[in-house]
Design a protein around this motif. Structure first.
Motif, PDB file in Angstrom:
ATOM      1  N   PRO A  16       0.748  -1.238  -0.167  1.00 47.64           N
ATOM      2  CA  PRO A  16       0.127  -0.109  -0.087  1.00 47.64           C
ATOM      3  C   PRO A  16       0.901   1.305  -0.111  1.00 47.64           C
ATOM      4  O   PRO A  16       0.510   2.421  -0.740  1.00 47.64           O
ATOM      5  CB  PRO A  16      -0.862  -0.141   1.164  1.00 47.64           C
ATOM      6  CG  PRO A  16      -1.037  -1.557   1.562  1.00 47.64           C
ATOM      7  CD  PRO A  16       0.208  -2.215   1.171  1.00 47.64           C
ATOM      8  N   LYS A  17       2.103   1.266   0.761  1.00 52.20           N
ATOM      9  CA  LYS A  17       2.635   2.649   0.847  1.00 52.20           C
ATOM     10  C   LYS A  17       3.494   2.799  -0.613  1.00 52.20           C
ATOM     11  O   LYS A  17       3.504   3.905  -1.098  1.00 52.20           O
ATOM     12  CB  LYS A  17       3.690   2.338   1.784  1.00 52.20           C
ATOM     13  CG  LYS A  17       5.032   1.555   1.319  1.00 52.20           C
ATOM     14  CD  LYS A  17       6.060   1.374   2.520  1.00 52.20           C
ATOM     15  CE  LYS A  17       7.152   0.370   1.900  1.00 52.20           C
ATOM     16  NZ  LYS A  17       8.353   0.165   3.077  1.00 52.20           N
ATOM     17  N   TRP A  18       3.653   1.649  -1.472  1.00 56.22           N
ATOM     18  CA  TRP A  18       4.220   1.996  -2.804  1.00 56.22           C
ATOM     19  C   TRP A  18       3.145   2.362  -3.857  1.00 56.22           C
ATOM     20  O   TRP A  18       3.291   3.161  -4.631  1.00 56.22           O
ATOM     21  CB  TRP A  18       4.895   1.016  -3.331  1.00 56.22           C
ATOM     22  CG  TRP A  18       6.413   0.787  -2.737  1.00 56.22           C
ATOM     23  CD1 TRP A  18       6.597  -0.068  -1.848  1.00 56.22           C
ATOM     24  CD2 TRP A  18       7.514   1.584  -2.921  1.00 56.22           C
ATOM     25  NE1 TRP A  18       8.115  -0.098  -1.345  1.00 56.22           N
ATOM     26  CE2 TRP A  18       8.521   1.090  -2.148  1.00 56.22           C
ATOM     27  CE3 TRP A  18       7.588   2.734  -3.669  1.00 56.22           C
ATOM     28  CZ2 TRP A  18       9.630   1.637  -2.250  1.00 56.22           C
ATOM     29  CZ3 TRP A  18       8.830   3.187  -3.572  1.00 56.22           C
ATOM     30  CH2 TRP A  18      10.084   2.775  -2.802  1.00 56.22           C
ATOM     31  N   MET A 116      17.819   8.629   0.502  1.00 48.09           N
ATOM     32  CA  MET A 116      16.315   8.531   0.904  1.00 48.09           C
ATOM     33  C   MET A 116      15.497   9.437   0.093  1.00 48.09           C
ATOM     34  O   MET A 116      14.526   9.083   0.026  1.00 48.09           O
ATOM     35  CB  MET A 116      16.553   9.487   2.558  1.00 48.09           C
ATOM     36  CG  MET A 116      15.235   9.576   2.994  1.00 48.09           C
ATOM     37  SD  MET A 116      15.305  10.504   4.563  1.00 48.09           S
ATOM     38  CE  MET A 116      15.782  12.161   4.060  1.00 48.09           C
ATOM     39  N   SER A 117      16.228  10.434  -0.412  1.00 47.99           N
ATOM     40  CA  SER A 117      15.257  11.266  -1.511  1.00 47.99           C
ATOM     41  C   SER A 117      15.158  10.620  -2.851  1.00 47.99           C
ATOM     42  O   SER A 117      14.442  11.251  -3.632  1.00 47.99           O
ATOM     43  CB  SER A 117      15.910  12.900  -1.334  1.00 47.99           C
ATOM     44  OG  SER A 117      17.334  12.751  -1.838  1.00 47.99           O
ATOM     45  N   THR A 118      16.037   9.976  -3.231  1.00 49.33           N
ATOM     46  CA  THR A 118      15.854   9.561  -4.669  1.00 49.33           C
ATOM     47  C   THR A 118      15.288   8.145  -4.690  1.00 49.33           C
ATOM     48  O   THR A 118      14.939   7.728  -6.021  1.00 49.33           O
ATOM     49  CB  THR A 118      17.315   9.377  -5.204  1.00 49.33           C
ATOM     50  OG1 THR A 118      18.278   8.369  -4.519  1.00 49.33           O
ATOM     51  CG2 THR A 118      17.924  10.874  -5.393  1.00 49.33           C
ATOM     52  N   ALA A 119      15.044   7.447  -3.765  1.00 51.34           N
ATOM     53  CA  ALA A 119      14.730   5.983  -3.866  1.00 51.34           C
ATOM     54  C   ALA A 119      13.296   5.853  -4.269  1.00 51.34           C
ATOM     55  O   ALA A 119      12.975   5.016  -5.101  1.00 51.34           O
ATOM     56  CB  ALA A 119      14.735   5.509  -2.341  1.00 51.34           C
ATOM     57  N   ASN A 120      12.266   6.600  -3.850  1.00 53.69           N
ATOM     58  CA  ASN A 120      10.877   6.322  -4.380  1.00 53.69           C
ATOM     59  C   ASN A 120      10.571   6.708  -5.744  1.00 53.69           C
ATOM     60  O   ASN A 120      10.056   5.880  -6.456  1.00 53.69           O
ATOM     61  CB  ASN A 120       9.819   7.357  -3.630  1.00 53.69           C
ATOM     62  CG  ASN A 120       9.998   7.026  -1.905  1.00 53.69           C
ATOM     63  OD1 ASN A 120      10.460   5.734  -1.589  1.00 53.69           O
ATOM     64  ND2 ASN A 120       9.332   7.837  -1.016  1.00 53.69           N
ATOM     65  N   TYR A 121      11.012   7.796  -6.473  1.00 50.42           N
ATOM     66  CA  TYR A 121      10.923   8.079  -7.650  1.00 50.42           C
ATOM     67  C   TYR A 121      11.807   7.258  -8.630  1.00 50.42           C
ATOM     68  O   TYR A 121      11.401   6.730  -9.849  1.00 50.42           O
ATOM     69  CB  TYR A 121      11.303   9.621  -8.046  1.00 50.42           C
ATOM     70  CG  TYR A 121      10.650  10.208  -9.428  1.00 50.42           C
ATOM     71  CD1 TYR A 121       9.106   9.943  -9.261  1.00 50.42           C
ATOM     72  CD2 TYR A 121      11.402  10.275 -10.469  1.00 50.42           C
ATOM     73  CE1 TYR A 121       8.456  10.224 -10.675  1.00 50.42           C
ATOM     74  CE2 TYR A 121      10.782  10.760 -11.664  1.00 50.42           C
ATOM     75  CZ  TYR A 121       9.332  10.584 -11.682  1.00 50.42           C
ATOM     76  OH  TYR A 121       8.961  11.018 -12.748  1.00 50.42           O
ATOM     77  N   ALA A 122      12.904   6.967  -8.025  1.00 45.77           N
ATOM     78  CA  ALA A 122      13.763   5.900  -8.944  1.00 45.77           C
ATOM     79  C   ALA A 122      13.139   4.701  -9.126  1.00 45.77           C
ATOM     80  O   ALA A 122      13.194   4.165 -10.161  1.00 45.77           O
ATOM     81  CB  ALA A 122      15.097   5.712  -8.360  1.00 45.77           C
ATOM     82  N   TYR A 124       9.835   3.992  -8.935  1.00 39.24           N
ATOM     83  CA  TYR A 124       8.593   4.487  -9.715  1.00 39.24           C
ATOM     84  C   TYR A 124       9.100   4.249 -11.172  1.00 39.24           C
ATOM     85  O   TYR A 124       8.382   3.743 -11.923  1.00 39.24           O
ATOM     86  CB  TYR A 124       8.177   5.798  -9.403  1.00 39.24           C
ATOM     87  CG  TYR A 124       7.037   6.272 -10.380  1.00 39.24           C
ATOM     88  CD1 TYR A 124       5.728   5.938 -10.266  1.00 39.24           C
ATOM     89  CD2 TYR A 124       7.307   7.204 -11.115  1.00 39.24           C
ATOM     90  CE1 TYR A 124       4.520   6.284 -11.186  1.00 39.24           C
ATOM     91  CE2 TYR A 124       6.308   7.680 -12.063  1.00 39.24           C
ATOM     92  CZ  TYR A 124       5.086   7.156 -12.227  1.00 39.24           C
ATOM     93  OH  TYR A 124       4.056   7.541 -12.878  1.00 39.24           O
ATOM     94  N   LEU A 125      10.095   4.957 -11.525  1.00 39.13           N
ATOM     95  CA  LEU A 125      10.735   4.993 -12.805  1.00 39.13           C
ATOM     96  C   LEU A 125      10.940   3.404 -13.335  1.00 39.13           C
ATOM     97  O   LEU A 125      10.646   3.112 -14.695  1.00 39.13           O
ATOM     98  CB  LEU A 125      11.741   5.769 -13.273  1.00 39.13           C
ATOM     99  CG  LEU A 125      11.618   7.357 -12.986  1.00 39.13           C
ATOM    100  CD1 LEU A 125      12.735   8.180 -13.341  1.00 39.13           C
ATOM    101  CD2 LEU A 125      10.485   7.944 -14.230  1.00 39.13           C
ATOM    102  N   HIS A 126      11.648   2.797 -12.635  1.00 37.78           N
ATOM    103  CA  HIS A 126      11.995   1.410 -12.856  1.00 37.78           C
ATOM    104  C   HIS A 126      10.828   0.683 -12.869  1.00 37.78           C
ATOM    105  O   HIS A 126      10.943  -0.287 -13.938  1.00 37.78           O
ATOM    106  CB  HIS A 126      12.700   0.926 -11.414  1.00 37.78           C
ATOM    107  CG  HIS A 126      13.195  -0.583 -11.747  1.00 37.78           C
ATOM    108  ND1 HIS A 126      13.981  -0.777 -12.814  1.00 37.78           N
ATOM    109  CD2 HIS A 126      12.856  -1.427 -10.956  1.00 37.78           C
ATOM    110  CE1 HIS A 126      13.996  -2.438 -12.537  1.00 37.78           C
ATOM    111  NE2 HIS A 126      13.570  -2.567 -11.420  1.00 37.78           N
TER     112      HIS A 126
END
Length: 147
Positions: A16-18, A116-122, A124-126
């Motif tokens: 759910p968090k993702w 920490m700041s790049t993990a979520n969007y990276a 997402y793109l993957h």
């Protein structure tokens, strides 16, 4: 620069968090976009932290990026880290001035903050576009090419 655009219809296989993070990126674009920044202002502090940062990546960045399948971006971030450490050691060797423990800790916290700041969007793109590049900051910034 053309990117694959195979976005899945649902994110049922994600936690759910993702799903929440991916839905936010789908609706508001990339970090740095005006729509993204405006939408972030409308969220509570907790939701801003959940969407914009990743605590697990702060504490376990290199391992977590490998687990997420972001190995190229991970190697790039480790290269940046190594470059900074080599520069500090070289500075110490040239000048004879010992790098303080405070500076060494600041470098460690800075690298943890990058993870920490790049993990979520990276991630997402993957997952959504199949983008697996070497640039850990890909798709972020004011003029990001990813749509």
């Amino acid at each position: 620069m053309g990117y694959p655009t195979s976005t899945p219809a649902t994110y049922d296989d994600l936690k759910p968090k993702w799903r929440e993070r991916f839905a936010f990126f789908d609706a508001n674009g990339h970090p740095g976009a005006p729509e993204y920044r405006q939408a972030m202002r409308g969220l509570s502090f907790g939701k801003q932290m959940r969407v914009g940062s990743n605590v697990v990546a702060f504490f376990f960045g290199p391992i977590y990026f490998f687990v997420l399948g972001l190995w190229k971006k991970n190697l790039s971030l480790l290269g940046i880290w190594l470059g900074v450490v080599v520069a500090l050691v070289g500075l110490e060797a040239i000048t004879g001035v010992t790098v303080s423990d405070l500076v060494a800790r600041a470098v460690g916290f800075g690298m943890a903050a990058l993870y920490m700041s790049t993990a979520n969007y990276a991630y997402y793109l993957h997952r959504t576009r199949g983008i697996q590049g070497w640039n850990p900051f890909e798709g972020t910034g004011k003029r990001a090419p990813v749509r």
